[in-house]
Write an enzyme that holds these catalytic residues in place. Structure first.
Site, PDB file in Angstrom:
ATOM      1  N   ARG A  94      -7.369  -1.763  -7.722  1.00  0.00           N
ATOM      2  CA  ARG A  94      -8.039  -0.646  -7.048  1.00  0.00           C
ATOM      3  C   ARG A  94      -7.019   0.463  -6.820  1.00  0.00           C
ATOM      4  O   ARG A  94      -5.989   0.231  -6.197  1.00  0.00           O
ATOM      5  CB  ARG A  94      -8.642  -1.075  -5.707  1.00  0.00           C
ATOM      6  CG  ARG A  94      -9.709  -0.061  -5.205  1.00  0.00           C
ATOM      7  CD  ARG A  94     -10.189  -0.351  -3.793  1.00  0.00           C
ATOM      8  NE  ARG A  94      -9.124  -0.124  -2.841  1.00  0.00           N
ATOM      9  CZ  ARG A  94      -8.782  -0.965  -1.864  1.00  0.00           C
ATOM     10  NH1 ARG A  94      -9.438  -2.094  -1.688  1.00  0.00           N
ATOM     11  NH2 ARG A  94      -7.788  -0.674  -1.055  1.00  0.00           N
ATOM     12  N   GLU A 110      -2.017   4.740  -3.427  1.00  0.00           N
ATOM     13  CA  GLU A 110      -1.321   3.593  -4.018  1.00  0.00           C
ATOM     14  C   GLU A 110      -2.231   2.911  -5.008  1.00  0.00           C
ATOM     15  O   GLU A 110      -3.438   3.153  -5.040  1.00  0.00           O
ATOM     16  CB  GLU A 110      -0.894   2.584  -2.932  1.00  0.00           C
ATOM     17  CG  GLU A 110      -2.080   1.943  -2.229  1.00  0.00           C
ATOM     18  CD  GLU A 110      -1.751   0.621  -1.536  1.00  0.00           C
ATOM     19  OE1 GLU A 110      -0.694   0.044  -1.768  1.00  0.00           O
ATOM     20  OE2 GLU A 110      -2.616   0.163  -0.766  1.00  0.00           O
ATOM     21  N   ASN A 112      -3.392  -0.867  -6.033  1.00  0.00           N
ATOM     22  CA  ASN A 112      -3.362  -2.262  -5.596  1.00  0.00           C
ATOM     23  C   ASN A 112      -3.587  -3.181  -6.792  1.00  0.00           C
ATOM     24  O   ASN A 112      -4.568  -3.021  -7.514  1.00  0.00           O
ATOM     25  CB  ASN A 112      -4.476  -2.512  -4.573  1.00  0.00           C
ATOM     26  CG  ASN A 112      -4.317  -1.637  -3.337  1.00  0.00           C
ATOM     27  OD1 ASN A 112      -3.489  -1.903  -2.480  1.00  0.00           O
ATOM     28  ND2 ASN A 112      -5.083  -0.557  -3.266  1.00  0.00           N
ATOM     29  N   SER A 117      -9.334  -5.687  -1.920  1.00  0.00           N
ATOM     30  CA  SER A 117     -10.417  -6.160  -1.057  1.00  0.00           C
ATOM     31  C   SER A 117     -11.652  -5.271  -1.138  1.00  0.00           C
ATOM     32  O   SER A 117     -11.609  -4.151  -1.632  1.00  0.00           O
ATOM     33  CB  SER A 117      -9.926  -6.249   0.379  1.00  0.00           C
ATOM     34  OG  SER A 117      -9.482  -4.988   0.783  1.00  0.00           O
ATOM     35  N   LYS A 275       5.363  -0.562  -4.005  1.00  0.00           N
ATOM     36  CA  LYS A 275       5.520   0.863  -3.712  1.00  0.00           C
ATOM     37  C   LYS A 275       6.740   1.435  -4.447  1.00  0.00           C
ATOM     38  O   LYS A 275       6.746   2.572  -4.881  1.00  0.00           O
ATOM     39  CB  LYS A 275       5.670   1.061  -2.203  1.00  0.00           C
ATOM     40  CG  LYS A 275       4.555   0.334  -1.420  1.00  0.00           C
ATOM     41  CD  LYS A 275       3.651   1.230  -0.735  1.00  0.00           C
ATOM     42  CE  LYS A 275       2.398   0.711  -0.101  1.00  0.00           C
ATOM     43  NZ  LYS A 275       1.838  -0.570  -0.238  1.00  0.00           N
ATOM     44  N   LYS A 329       7.394   4.325   3.758  1.00  0.00           N
ATOM     45  CA  LYS A 329       6.687   3.074   3.440  1.00  0.00           C
ATOM     46  C   LYS A 329       7.643   1.950   3.070  1.00  0.00           C
ATOM     47  O   LYS A 329       8.446   2.108   2.152  1.00  0.00           O
ATOM     48  CB  LYS A 329       5.750   3.300   2.250  1.00  0.00           C
ATOM     49  CG  LYS A 329       4.665   4.326   2.488  1.00  0.00           C
ATOM     50  CD  LYS A 329       3.674   4.314   1.332  1.00  0.00           C
ATOM     51  CE  LYS A 329       2.542   5.272   1.586  1.00  0.00           C
ATOM     52  NZ  LYS A 329       1.487   5.162   0.556  1.00  0.00           N
ATOM     53  N   GLU A 333       2.099  -4.759   1.792  1.00  0.00           N
ATOM     54  CA  GLU A 333       0.698  -4.475   1.513  1.00  0.00           C
ATOM     55  C   GLU A 333      -0.131  -4.905   2.710  1.00  0.00           C
ATOM     56  O   GLU A 333       0.306  -5.744   3.500  1.00  0.00           O
ATOM     57  CB  GLU A 333       0.215  -5.302   0.304  1.00  0.00           C
ATOM     58  CG  GLU A 333       1.007  -5.108  -0.966  1.00  0.00           C
ATOM     59  CD  GLU A 333       0.882  -3.725  -1.534  1.00  0.00           C
ATOM     60  OE1 GLU A 333      -0.205  -3.139  -1.406  1.00  0.00           O
ATOM     61  OE2 GLU A 333       1.872  -3.216  -2.083  1.00  0.00           O
ATOM     62  N   GLY A 334      -1.326  -4.351   2.816  1.00  0.00           N
ATOM     63  CA  GLY A 334      -2.271  -4.887   3.796  1.00  0.00           C
ATOM     64  C   GLY A 334      -2.452  -4.038   5.037  1.00  0.00           C
ATOM     65  O   GLY A 334      -3.196  -4.399   5.935  1.00  0.00           O
ATOM     66  N   ARG A 416     -13.307   4.376   2.206  1.00  0.00           N
ATOM     67  CA  ARG A 416     -12.951   3.959   3.568  1.00  0.00           C
ATOM     68  C   ARG A 416     -12.744   5.204   4.406  1.00  0.00           C
ATOM     69  O   ARG A 416     -12.118   6.155   3.951  1.00  0.00           O
ATOM     70  CB  ARG A 416     -11.681   3.104   3.552  1.00  0.00           C
ATOM     71  CG  ARG A 416     -11.940   1.696   3.057  1.00  0.00           C
ATOM     72  CD  ARG A 416     -10.660   0.926   2.923  1.00  0.00           C
ATOM     73  NE  ARG A 416      -9.736   1.598   2.022  1.00  0.00           N
ATOM     74  CZ  ARG A 416      -8.477   1.254   1.859  1.00  0.00           C
ATOM     75  NH1 ARG A 416      -7.971   0.267   2.562  1.00  0.00           N
ATOM     76  NH2 ARG A 416      -7.710   1.908   1.006  1.00  0.00           N
TER      77      ARG A 416
HETATM   78  P1  ADP Z   1      -0.989  -0.591   2.283  1.00  0.00           P
HETATM   79  O1  ADP Z   1      -0.410  -1.326   1.117  1.00  0.00           O
HETATM   80  O2  ADP Z   1      -0.553  -1.084   3.594  1.00  0.00           O
HETATM   81  O3  ADP Z   1      -2.477  -0.427   2.149  1.00  0.00           O
HETATM   82  P2  ADP Z   1      -0.896   2.287   1.792  1.00  0.00           P
HETATM   83  O4  ADP Z   1       0.108   2.981   0.961  1.00  0.00           O
HETATM   84  O5  ADP Z   1      -2.262   2.199   1.216  1.00  0.00           O
HETATM   85  O6  ADP Z   1      -0.314   0.852   2.172  1.00  0.00           O
HETATM   86  O7  ADP Z   1      -0.959   3.002   3.210  1.00  0.00           O
HETATM   87  C1  ADP Z   1      -1.829   2.575   4.238  1.00  0.00           C
HETATM   88  C2  ADP Z   1      -2.664   3.736   4.737  1.00  0.00           C
HETATM   89  O8  ADP Z   1      -1.853   4.796   5.190  1.00  0.00           O
HETATM   90  C3  ADP Z   1      -3.566   4.359   3.668  1.00  0.00           C
HETATM   91  O9  ADP Z   1      -4.789   3.657   3.574  1.00  0.00           O
HETATM   92  C4  ADP Z   1      -3.728   5.777   4.168  1.00  0.00           C
HETATM   93  O10 ADP Z   1      -4.752   5.853   5.149  1.00  0.00           O
HETATM   94  C5  ADP Z   1      -2.404   6.053   4.856  1.00  0.00           C
HETATM   95  N1  ADP Z   1      -1.478   6.733   3.917  1.00  0.00           N
HETATM   96  C6  ADP Z   1      -0.685   6.148   3.004  1.00  0.00           C
HETATM   97  N2  ADP Z   1       0.024   7.048   2.307  1.00  0.00           N
HETATM   98  C7  ADP Z   1      -0.337   8.252   2.789  1.00  0.00           C
HETATM   99  C8  ADP Z   1       0.045   9.603   2.457  1.00  0.00           C
HETATM  100  N3  ADP Z   1       0.945   9.870   1.531  1.00  0.00           N
HETATM  101  N4  ADP Z   1      -0.536  10.600   3.180  1.00  0.00           N
HETATM  102  C9  ADP Z   1      -1.442  10.345   4.137  1.00  0.00           C
HETATM  103  N5  ADP Z   1      -1.841   9.100   4.488  1.00  0.00           N
HETATM  104  C10 ADP Z   1      -1.296   8.052   3.822  1.00  0.00           C
HETATM  105 MG    MG Z   2      -3.577   0.692   0.853  1.00  0.00          MG
END
Ligand code: ADP
Ligand code: MG
Length: 446
Positions: A94, A110, A112, A117, A275, A329, A333-334, A416
């Site tokens: 995804r 990102e 996945n 999920s 990442k 970051k 994940e998660g 979401r």
């Molecule tokens: P995870 O692997 O924990 O899902 P993500 O990279 O998806 O990590 O980050 C978690 C959440 O943080 C995302 O669902 C989003 O809401 C927010 N987020 C992540 N990166 C950004 C970004 N560059 N700008 C704004 N919000 C972000």
């Molecule tokens: Mg995510």
């Protein structure tokens, strides 16, 4: 309706998954763009997964400071040493995006590659929204046909079934790796249901701890668990250090990796989804190592936000000065792991003082600012009105058997939505609600 286990709500066994009452608006060109990217990302993951040295080298600094990544890399290295080949490769991915209001562009959050999920519950919310719009659309000035169809669960099951067919052992099963205290089992249930009802395939749910106790690999590579031959291992756990509380779970992971079962994902596919690899792929001339088609490369690059590793002094300085423009970051994940704002400034300053390789555990990302709008969010049976932002996820399935690509598709979506004041995005982690999509003609301009 969609449900998740309630976890800590006293006296209640089940609670509905949080959802928004009406779908989030998205201009159609962005939807088309995101759908078009799915097969390109699928192919990219496969190509990168075959370059073991690239994965090991790119993650070499991370491994020194991040124990979890280091353990994954250790298994990966062992597989490289025995020249382990995965002839049948299955990815259920995804790719997540946000619409940046500053530039009016769709930027990837990102990709996945493990345990993606909500392919089960996402389509139910699309259906709920269509039903509501069918009933009340006139009053709301909404048309049901503008909510795109969403067949994520049946498409994921179909890809798993095709992998099972390629494995070609009639008595074999699909093994779903789950967490012992699984709250999201009703999402997973839909995959199991379609596997059985549409394809006649049995799914066995096992934790990594159980696989260690009940599993072994025969001399020909066949994985037997609980006396059953495993055709496909489908991970809905294994992406966080919490899923490996002891050595037993790491042994199980190694055992599975050594077997001939199809792994969804293999250790290589999982590493491609880190990442740090996302950030490395955004560096100049890296995509060109893996893809030939220039148009595909341009399409991918267009959705890349600014991404930096922390060996760049200049960017660290800028991020400390203007932390609100970045997200820090770790390799996790998660949900719930990212660092923002003043915490970001403090963390970077501290890590810089500590010196050494501590910074290598993180990447920096440009912060994306989606436009906020009003929505109704339903959580625990109660409806709240709030200012929200949304994140679009496009599911992709990829199946390859030796030289033949059997499946490479976009297969449904997940929207979401979260209150705009929340930094994090996970639904199961409690930050966001499940949503669907309402396609509009309008492209936003500032
Ligand atoms: P995870 O692997 O924990 O899902 P993500 O990279 O998806 O990590 O980050 C978690 C959440 O943080 C995302 O669902 C989003 O809401 C927010 N987020 C992540 N990166 C950004 C970004 N560059 N700008 C704004 N919000 C972000
Ligand atoms: Mg995510």
């Amino acid at each position: 309706m969609s449900r998740i286990r309630s976890g800590t709500v006293p006296g209640v066994g089940l609670v509905h998954a949080p959802f928004s009452l009406l779908p989030a608006h998205l201009p159609e060109p962005f939807w088309k763009q995101a759908c078009e990217l799915a097969p390109i990302f699928n192919e990219l993951v496969d190509r990168v997964s075959l370059d073991g040295n690239f994965l090991q080298d790119s993650l070499s600094k991370t491994r020194q400071v991040d124990d979890f990544t280091s353990r994954l890399l250790e298994i990966h290295r062992k597989m490289m040493e025995i020249n382990k080949e995965e002839n049948i490769r299955l990815g259920l991915h995804r790719s997540d995006y946000m619409l940046d209001s500053e530039t009016s562009s769709l930027l990837q959050i990102e990709l996945n590659t493990i345990s993606t999920s909500f392919p089960g519950l996402g389509p139910l919310v699309s259906e709920l929204h269509r039903t509501l719009i069918n009933q009340y659309g006139r009053v709301l000035s909404l048309e049901p046909k503008r909510v795109p169809g969403n067949a994520a669960s049946s498409k994921f099951a179909e890809a798993l079934a095709r992998a099972w067919t390629e494995f070609d052992v009639d008595s074999a099963i699909v093994m779903m790796i789950v967490q012992p205290e699984e709250r999201n089992m009703y999402d997973q249930y839909w995959i199991t249901k379609y596997l059985k009802e549409s394809h006649g395939i049995t799914t066995l749910r096992k934790t990594l701890t159980q696989v260690e106790a009940e599993g072994h690999v025969l001399p020909d590579g066949t994985l037997l668990v609980d006396g059953k031959k495993v055709a496909v291992v489908y991970y809905r756990a294994g992406y966080t250090p919490n899923d490996y509380p002891s050595e037993a779970e790491w042994s199980a992971r190694l055992l599975i990796e050594q077997s001939s079962s199809v792994k969804c994902p293999s250790i290589s596919y999982q590493l491609v989804g880190t990442k740090r690899i996302q950030q490395e792929l955004a560096n100049p001339n890296v995509l060109e190592r893996f893809l030939e088609n220039k148009e595909d490369i341009a399409k991918l690059r267009k959705c890349f936000a600014g991404l930096w590793s922390l060996d760049d002094e200049e960017i660290i300085k800028t991020a400390i000065e203007k932390p609100e423009l970045f997200v820090l970051k770790p390799q996790r994940e998660g949900g719930g792991n990212n660092i923002y704002g003043l915490d970001l400034r403090e963390t970077l300053t501290r890590l810089q003082k500590e010196g050494g390789d501590a910074l290598a555990a993180y990447i920096l990302m440009q912060r994306i600012f989606p436009k906020a709008s009003l929505a109704y969010l339903v959580r625990g049976g109660i409806c709240h009105e709030g200012l929200v932002i949304s994140e679009l996820g496009i599911y992709g399935s990829y199946l390859r058997s030796k030289d033949k690509v059997i499946t490479n598709d976009q297969c449904g979506y997940l929207m979401r939505t979260k209150v705009s004041s929340s930094d994090e995005g996970g639904v199961a982690a409690g930050f966001a609600v499940l949503d669907s999509l309402y396609l509009t003609d309008k492209v936003i301009h500032n």
